[in-house]
Design a protein around this motif. Structure first.
Motif, PDB file in Angstrom:
ATOM      1  N   VAL A 185       0.750  -1.175   0.100  1.00 13.15           N
ATOM      2  CA  VAL A 185       0.027   0.101   0.090  1.00 13.15           C
ATOM      3  C   VAL A 185       0.802   1.270  -0.144  1.00 13.15           C
ATOM      4  O   VAL A 185       2.020   1.351   0.918  1.00 13.15           O
ATOM      5  N   LEU A 186       0.584   2.057  -0.833  1.00 14.35           N
ATOM      6  CA  LEU A 186       1.369   3.508  -0.904  1.00 14.35           C
ATOM      7  C   LEU A 186       0.798   4.285   0.096  1.00 14.35           C
ATOM      8  O   LEU A 186      -0.428   4.503   0.198  1.00 14.35           O
ATOM      9  N   GLY A 205       6.021   4.629   2.029  1.00 10.48           N
ATOM     10  CA  GLY A 205       6.247   6.122   1.780  1.00 10.48           C
ATOM     11  C   GLY A 205       6.428   6.489   0.474  1.00 10.48           C
ATOM     12  O   GLY A 205       7.127   6.070  -0.375  1.00 10.48           O
ATOM     13  N   TYR A 206       5.299   7.608   0.177  1.00 15.63           N
ATOM     14  CA  TYR A 206       5.496   8.047  -1.175  1.00 15.63           C
ATOM     15  C   TYR A 206       6.261   9.197  -1.371  1.00 15.63           C
ATOM     16  O   TYR A 206       6.559  10.214  -0.492  1.00 15.63           O
ATOM     17  N   TYR A 248      -3.729  -0.031  -3.780  1.00 17.72           N
ATOM     18  CA  TYR A 248      -4.309   0.851  -2.805  1.00 17.72           C
ATOM     19  C   TYR A 248      -3.528   1.886  -2.236  1.00 17.72           C
ATOM     20  O   TYR A 248      -2.063   1.781  -2.243  1.00 17.72           O
ATOM     21  N   ALA A 249      -3.877   2.955  -2.062  1.00 19.37           N
ATOM     22  CA  ALA A 249      -3.371   4.351  -1.518  1.00 19.37           C
ATOM     23  C   ALA A 249      -4.153   4.584  -0.209  1.00 19.37           C
ATOM     24  O   ALA A 249      -5.241   4.651  -0.064  1.00 19.37           O
ATOM     25  N   HIS A 251      -7.723   2.212  -5.740  1.00 19.29           N
ATOM     26  CA  HIS A 251      -8.414   2.452  -4.385  1.00 19.29           C
ATOM     27  C   HIS A 251      -7.791   3.222  -3.610  1.00 19.29           C
ATOM     28  O   HIS A 251      -6.432   3.055  -3.297  1.00 19.29           O
ATOM     29  N   VAL A 252      -8.322   4.427  -3.402  1.00 17.51           N
ATOM     30  CA  VAL A 252      -7.858   5.333  -2.604  1.00 17.51           C
ATOM     31  C   VAL A 252      -8.593   5.517  -1.394  1.00 17.51           C
ATOM     32  O   VAL A 252      -9.854   5.915  -1.434  1.00 17.51           O
ATOM     33  N   ILE A 253      -7.945   5.408  -0.151  1.00 15.39           N
ATOM     34  CA  ILE A 253      -8.566   5.697   1.302  1.00 15.39           C
ATOM     35  C   ILE A 253      -8.056   6.705   1.754  1.00 15.39           C
ATOM     36  O   ILE A 253      -6.936   6.908   2.159  1.00 15.39           O
TER      37      ILE A 253
END
Length: 213
Positions: free
Chosen positions: A97-98, A126-127, A139-140, A154-156
């Motif tokens: 996950v980003l 970590g981005y 996912y991010a 998919h962005v949360i």
């Protein structure tokens, strides 16, 4: 009667204003509160107040360089709102996950906070917006969806992180000398959390109704 004066310092104007409102709602009848973005201050400025609250630990050293050496300060603890935390358990176990923040250091801090809260069933990266992505991501996680690179399905959005109740207690303890948080402040904190959850629930209901039309 005011107990004294504090200054909140954040890295971002929007976050600064959100945290100012949160703290004002909790203790604004007891403390005079001022708020700044850290780049509004200058190194060597020798800024003073009764207490400075640093709400962006990853720019702590830059902020300290602007304060008078004898100015007392605390580094705030920030917490993800519980109503948003549950969404992370929708992410499949073992996923990569980003974690997106406007600064890489902020992304690392957010990932660390989530692990301490028990979110350990997926891998967090970590981005850094100055480097290409090391892999594809499904996912991010972010506090600022507009910063998420394109192509992640998919962005949360975790929304804003609040000051923790322990940080509010630490601020009050500085002025009163008492270690316990009084019942009124605790009630205000809980009521604020409940109101936030209710607002989010209503937003989701509205979104669901629109999709069904």
């Amino acid at each position: 009667m005011s107990l004294g004066s504090i200054t909140l310092i954040n890295y971002n104007a929007g976050r600064r204003d959100d945290l100012h409102k949160q703290l004002y709602d909790l203790v604004g009848d007891r403390l005079n509160i001022r708020s700044y973005v850290y780049d509004q201050l200058a190194p060597g400025q020798n800024y003073r107040d009764d207490l400075v609250v640093i709400t962006a630990p990853f720019v702590r050293e830059e902020i300290l360089a602007c304060l008078a050496p004898d100015t007392p300060y605390v580094v705030a603890r920030r917490v993800v709102r519980m109503e948003n935390l549950g969404r992370l358990f929708e992410i499949p176990e073992g996923s990569h996950v980003l974690v997106v923040y406007n600064l890489y250091e902020g992304a690392v801090e957010l990932a660390k906070d989530l692990r301490e809260l028990g979110v350990t069933h997926f891998y967090m990266h970590g981005y850094a917006n100055d480097r290409p992505l090391e892999r594809d991501f499904e996912y991010a996680i972010t506090l600022q969806p507009e910063l998420v690179p394109p192509g992640i399905p998919h962005v949360i959005n975790l929304g804003m992180r609040d000051l923790s109740l322990s940080t509010v207690g630490q601020i009050l303890s500085f002025f009163t000398g008492e270690s316990a948080i009084d019942e009124l402040v605790t009630q205000r904190y809980i009521r604020s959390a409940v109101n936030s959850a209710a607002e989010l629930s209503e937003e989701r209901k509205c979104s669901t109704r629109l999709k069904e039309q």
